[in-house]
Design a protein around this motif. Structure first.
Motif, short mmCIF file in Angstrom:
data_model
loop_
_atom_site.label_atom_id
_atom_site.label_comp_id
_atom_site.label_asym_id
_atom_site.label_seq_id
_atom_site.Cartn_x
_atom_site.Cartn_y
_atom_site.Cartn_z
N ILE A 78 0.86 -1.19 0.00
CA ILE A 78 0.00 0.00 0.00
C ILE A 78 0.89 1.24 0.00
N CYS A 79 0.61 2.15 -0.92
CA CYS A 79 1.44 3.35 -1.07
C CYS A 79 1.41 4.18 0.21
N THR A 80 2.59 4.57 0.70
CA THR A 80 2.63 5.31 1.97
C THR A 80 2.14 6.75 1.80
N GLU A 81 2.07 7.24 0.55
CA GLU A 81 1.58 8.60 0.31
C GLU A 81 0.06 8.64 0.20
N CYS A 82 -0.49 7.78 -0.70
CA CYS A 82 -1.93 7.90 -1.02
C CYS A 82 -2.76 6.73 -0.52
N HIS A 83 -2.11 5.72 0.03
CA HIS A 83 -2.80 4.52 0.56
C HIS A 83 -3.53 3.72 -0.50
N LEU A 99 6.15 3.16 -2.71
CA LEU A 99 5.33 4.22 -3.30
C LEU A 99 4.73 3.77 -4.62
N CYS A 100 3.49 4.18 -4.90
CA CYS A 100 2.89 3.87 -6.19
C CYS A 100 3.54 4.77 -7.25
N LEU A 101 3.28 4.48 -8.53
CA LEU A 101 3.92 5.24 -9.62
C LEU A 101 3.64 6.73 -9.54
N ASP A 102 2.41 7.07 -9.15
CA ASP A 102 2.04 8.48 -9.09
C ASP A 102 2.85 9.25 -8.06
N HIS A 103 3.41 8.53 -7.09
CA HIS A 103 4.12 9.25 -6.02
C HIS A 103 5.62 9.05 -6.04
N LEU A 104 6.13 8.59 -7.17
CA LEU A 104 7.58 8.56 -7.34
C LEU A 104 8.06 9.99 -7.53
ZN ZN Z 1 0.54 6.72 -4.10
#
Ligand code: ZN
Length: 360
Positions: A78-83, A99-104
């Motif tokens: 689970i992405c630590t930025e957006c969950h 992190l998911c791709l959007d939050h790299l």
């Molecule tokens: Zn994310």
């Protein structure tokens, strides 16, 4: 941010749906990978002279431990930025990703883009020549990945001697994107090695399936057609769960259907071979589901029936023109829609007249 819309990111995201389906089967695999890394890091730290500065090893071990804890409490992946969930194929490649791709960061996105460009070049380098002549046979294919890399597999292996049989292969790895393209390169290497061994076609598929099963993660598989074209118009075809090939003959179109299950599903799968006779002017058309499942503006699929009609009206055409006509019809049909899946189409044609090969 511009980077968010980069081709690399879009392509990675397109494989997210398949990746989610894979989730249930590959979690134990990721855990195993993490535990393996933990063991190796601990061993490296215990060694009398540590190979790398101990601090960085301790930090890595901390990250592995943290990933294992997150797995236990259900927050792994689970992405630590957006969950939102982190893309599964990225976790398979690096189980420590958080992190998911959007939050790299933009640097990380640019690095990903560069890696994909390189992977794309490597993959294109594995493709055979688009036009091949062997005896009476004329083969042409068109290969259109949906993203930078493709899960479609396409190869032509000419025999070492003039009077040998030409091997043609067309396949489709489940899923898209990087994970699928890695398996595609695996298929390529495997068939290139096996084709020269002199196995009967059914045995060749059996061995390929068994090797593929041993080297893939559960849930990964590929459909494939493998054929051999002989000296007098005879063709042997084995299919591992792939879409029916279309035999474009003078008196109509005949389907050559699959008789086996996809490669990578069961290690003991058996395959049967079909024998087809092609007259001069006949063509055999192979394609992947990116063609038949291309959709029009109202979401209706193109379908094998339409492909069969378009090809059937063009008996005797040279393979380049037949392939181009089919591709053009698919494109017209789905015009305005973004290509959703890799598209590959191959035509194996038996030349109409005996041509002098002086100018070859
Ligand atoms: Zn994310």
């Amino acid at each position: 941010m511009a980077e968010t819309d980069s081709a690399a990111v879009r392509m990675e995201q397109s494989s997210e749906a398949e990746a989610k389906e894979m989730s249930a089967v590959s979690d134990p695999y990721i855990r195993e990978q993490l535990e393996k890394r933990r063991k190796e890091l601990s061993a490296a730290l215990a060694a009398p002279v540590a190979a790398a500065p101990a601090a960085s090893l301790i930090e890595l071990l901390g990250e592995v431990d943290s990933a294992l804890h997150r797995m236990d409490d259900g927050t792994y992946g689970i992405c630590t930025e957006c969950h939102d969930s982190v893309e599964k194929d990225r976790l398979l490649a690096d189980p420590l990703v958080r992190l998911c791709l959007d939050h790299l960061t933009s640097d990380e996105q640019r690095a990903l883009e560069r890696d994909l460009e390189l992977a794309s070049r490597v993959q294109r380098g594995l493709l055979p020549r688009t036009d091949l002549r062997h005896g009476d046979w004329r083969v042409h294919y068109q290969y259109k990945p949906a993203g930078m890399v493709s899960g479609d597999y396409c190869d032509l292996i000419p025999p070492p001697a003039e009077d040998g049989e030409l091997v043609f292969l067309l396949g489709d790895v489940a899923g898209k994107g990087v994970a699928a393209s890695l398996l595609m390169t695996h298929l390529h290497a495997m068939f290139r090695s096996l084709a020269g061994v002199g196995l009967a076609l059914d045995k060749l598929l059996e061995v390929a399936n068994s090797v593929f099963c041993q080297s893939t993660i559960a849930g990964q598989y590929a459909t494939l057609i493998c054929g051999r074209a002989g000296q007098r118009g005879e063709i042997e075809i084995g299919s591992a769960g792939h879409l029916a090939a279309l035999l474009i003959a003078k008196d109509g179109v005949r389907q050559v259907c699959s008789t086996g299950v996809p490669l990578g599903m069961f290690s003991t799968s058996r395959y049967t071979v079909q024998h087809v006779r092609m007259e001069r002017g006949d063509s055999l058309l192979l394609y992947t589901d990116g063609i038949s499942e291309a959709v029009n503006a109202s979401g209706t699929e193109y379908g094998a029936a339409r492909l069969s009609i378009v090809a059937g009206e063009r008996h005797g055409w040279v393979p380049q023109e037949l392939a181009a006509a089919c591709m053009k019809d698919v494109q017209n049909y789905s015009s305005g829609r973004k290509q959703a899946d890799d598209q590959t189409l191959m035509v194996v044609h038996r030349a109409d007249t005996v041509e002098l090969s002086l100018n070859d």
